[in-house]
Design an enzyme around this catalytic site. Structure first.
Site, PDB file in Angstrom:
ATOM      1  N   ARG A  30       0.775  -1.259   0.001  1.00 44.64           N
ATOM      2  CA  ARG A  30      -0.134   0.058  -0.185  1.00 44.64           C
ATOM      3  C   ARG A  30       1.129   1.300   0.111  1.00 44.64           C
ATOM      4  O   ARG A  30       0.888   2.145  -1.073  1.00 44.64           O
ATOM      5  CB  ARG A  30      -0.873  -0.046   1.115  1.00 44.64           C
ATOM      6  CG  ARG A  30      -2.201   1.074   0.949  1.00 44.64           C
ATOM      7  CD  ARG A  30      -1.941   2.164   1.623  1.00 44.64           C
ATOM      8  NE  ARG A  30      -1.205   2.592   2.842  1.00 44.64           N
ATOM      9  CZ  ARG A  30      -0.743   3.617   3.293  1.00 44.64           C
ATOM     10  NH1 ARG A  30      -0.539   4.592   2.540  1.00 44.64           N
ATOM     11  NH2 ARG A  30       0.022   3.731   4.431  1.00 44.64           N
ATOM     12  N   HIS A 231       6.269   3.949  12.747  1.00 42.64           N
ATOM     13  CA  HIS A 231       6.330   4.072  11.341  1.00 42.64           C
ATOM     14  C   HIS A 231       7.350   4.808  10.991  1.00 42.64           C
ATOM     15  O   HIS A 231       7.315   5.938  10.730  1.00 42.64           O
ATOM     16  CB  HIS A 231       5.034   4.396  10.899  1.00 42.64           C
ATOM     17  CG  HIS A 231       4.822   4.386   9.071  1.00 42.64           C
ATOM     18  ND1 HIS A 231       4.111   3.609   8.754  1.00 42.64           N
ATOM     19  CD2 HIS A 231       5.327   5.100   8.031  1.00 42.64           C
ATOM     20  CE1 HIS A 231       4.282   3.523   7.413  1.00 42.64           C
ATOM     21  NE2 HIS A 231       4.877   4.553   7.104  1.00 42.64           N
ATOM     22  N   CYS A 264      11.918   5.968  -4.887  1.00 39.80           N
ATOM     23  CA  CYS A 264      13.131   5.647  -5.499  1.00 39.80           C
ATOM     24  C   CYS A 264      14.257   6.335  -4.590  1.00 39.80           C
ATOM     25  O   CYS A 264      14.152   7.377  -4.147  1.00 39.80           O
ATOM     26  CB  CYS A 264      13.272   6.143  -7.012  1.00 39.80           C
ATOM     27  SG  CYS A 264      14.929   5.897  -7.644  1.00 39.80           S
TER      28      CYS A 264
END
Lengths: 325, 325
Positions: A30, A231, A264
């Protein structure tokens, strides 16, 4: 390409005061794919999630039921979710999904989702940028969604609600975020019925002392550590050190992204999620149970990197994938 | 391209039990450049080291006086070292150099080097591969070198000897390395007169419990923590978490490499040194003094990456260099 860890490595040496086991909340499918420029075909997503489950992950965030206009990469939620039925129904895998509003929640519940997540912001700037609302307006938006999920719980065996909180440590517009401000929104999310929080370091600027101070402040305000997940993003290379600090505080819900998916490494826009493999390497070295087969997980991330046509930013995936990438 | 950290970030939040200041032992110009395929011109090396000093680093490993045949990238030690005289003579910067034997030591001392390092191995396999000797033969080779350095000390104000120890945690041939074996070689290095040790995780496999156990074992055998430095590699993404564990144990000598120099992140051969910038980000967030100006250091590493024609593997350098790399 082999993906076997070196023999007998890492050496298992527990450290004092750490939890014996943790739950990894896998966000690659996700949070990771949502940030990809290319749209990944639904079949590939389904295979990815199945492979993650085969590698032993038991909580795999699957998709997002937001409006397709907002997140075109996850516009296939309706097509994807039914392909994962075997995981939830016969294998006990949890597949949380993001729901921004009542309509998203209804779509998710109708497809059988039993774990949902709302996503608030600790800062006004990001609430405005991400949700076009103030912090409190966003909370007001989520309140009926959480209430409705909890209502649905009486009809089903379980509906578990996670409350994501972004920008818990720093914000690109506001800089350092006051701890009291984060605690206030955390409390609001729990008060409206969230079962669990996920404290997001969305721009990856946190350091271990900051992490410990926020966790302590939450405890002081009556939030037990077992309601809190972390997180971390690796934008400044801090994610694993911060996770270690959280583990030392007793946190057992750790978000990570297979292969470090989520931007990236060479793009300014990199979100830099903590790579699940790097996390698992540390946890296994510490003798902490994860249920994950690192070789299979690494092979999965290497496969996904091939699908995306670029190398994985996970250092462990690169180290264990014996080819020049 | 700007290299300014975001305003007021990281937020400074100390953590209990950590040292108030540390010494970063910068290895990019030696350990980093030694592993580059391309040979960097002497002028560029001299400028790199000056820029590192300008950024506030006070211990900068400069080069190696090994036989040029072994390490052609550092064959210009004789030409480079005199170009750095201003740093040692008027600015108090320490410039350690590697010396494998008496001849190397003589060359180094003749040029004014006052910090030297020998490099032993904790494992037989690596001693054989790197030095074509057994562990004990290598120690026997270094013993007269250290003795001679200590003799030179009586003539000069100071000659400081560092003992590097490779493969302290894992070895590519032998797997996990027994802690008692590492402790034995550490003791031998100190007994022969080394002032300081650098515990190397040469293949980057260590995890925090293992780090703490080795440090505790050294203490138990009478080695005080202030004689010990740590040298972590980021091959599996563990370097900063391991450094945090070492800090928690009280270690104040931390090896790191500007820009993460020391192997391309995409090559199997990556040595993956801990990036100094990622380390400094954490230390500054923890309120630990380093003397380093992170903006200048990042600009230096971005400049060096341009010289080498490839992006820096440091996440902090990438995050703070506002261009698509």
């Amino acid at each position: 390409m082999t993906t076997e860890p070196p023999a007998a490595l890492p050496m298992v040496v527990p450290a004092q005061g750490l939890p014996p086991q943790v739950r990894i909340h896998e966000v690659g499918a996700r949070d990771g794919l949502q940030n990809e420029k290319a749209t990944v075909p639904t079949e590939v997503k389904a295979e990815f999630i199945h492979r993650l489950a085969d590698a032993g992950l038991t909580t795999i965030e699957a998709t997002s039921f937001v409006h397709p206009k907002w997140v075109p990469q996850l516009a296939d939620a309706e097509a994807l979710f039914p392909r994962l039925d075997d995981l939830t129904k016969s294998r006990g895998v949890h597949l949380p999904v993001l729901v921004p509003n009542a309509r998203g929640l209804d779509r998710a519940l109708a497809l059988g989702a039993r774990r949902v997540a709302v996503f608030a912001s600790a800062t006004e700037s990001f609430a405005k940028a991400n949700l076009n609302r103030t912090v409190d307006e966003a909370l007001a938006m989520f309140e009926p969604v959480v209430a409705r999920a909890k209502e649905a719980e009486s009809a089903h065996d379980q509906v578990h609600v996670r409350g994501y909180l972004s920008m818990c440590f720093g914000d690109p517009w506001e800089g350092a975020v006051p701890i009291a401000q984060v605690v206030r929104v955390c409390k609001a999310l729990l008060d409206m019925g969230c079962d669990e929080l996920s404290l997001g370091d969305t721009i990856g600027v946190a350091t271990p002392g900051h992490v410990l101070e926020l966790l302590a402040a939450l405890n002081e305000r009556g939030v037990p550590t077992d309601r809190v997940g972390v997180h971390f993003h690796d934008t400044y290379g801090q994610a694993l050190a911060n996770t270690l600090a959280a583990l030392q505080h007793g946190v057992t819900t750790l978000d990570a992204s297979a292969g470090g998916l989520g931007g990236c490494p060479f793009a300014k826009s990199a979100t830099g999620n903590l790579a699940t493999e790097d996390l698992v390497w540390m946890l296994h070295g510490l003798g902490i149970e994860t249920g994950v087969d690192l070789g299979r997980l690494t092979a999965t991330s290497a496969w996904m990197a091939d699908q995306l046509g670029r190398p994985s930013p996970s250092r462990t995936v690169r180290a264990l994938s014996h080819k020049e990438q």
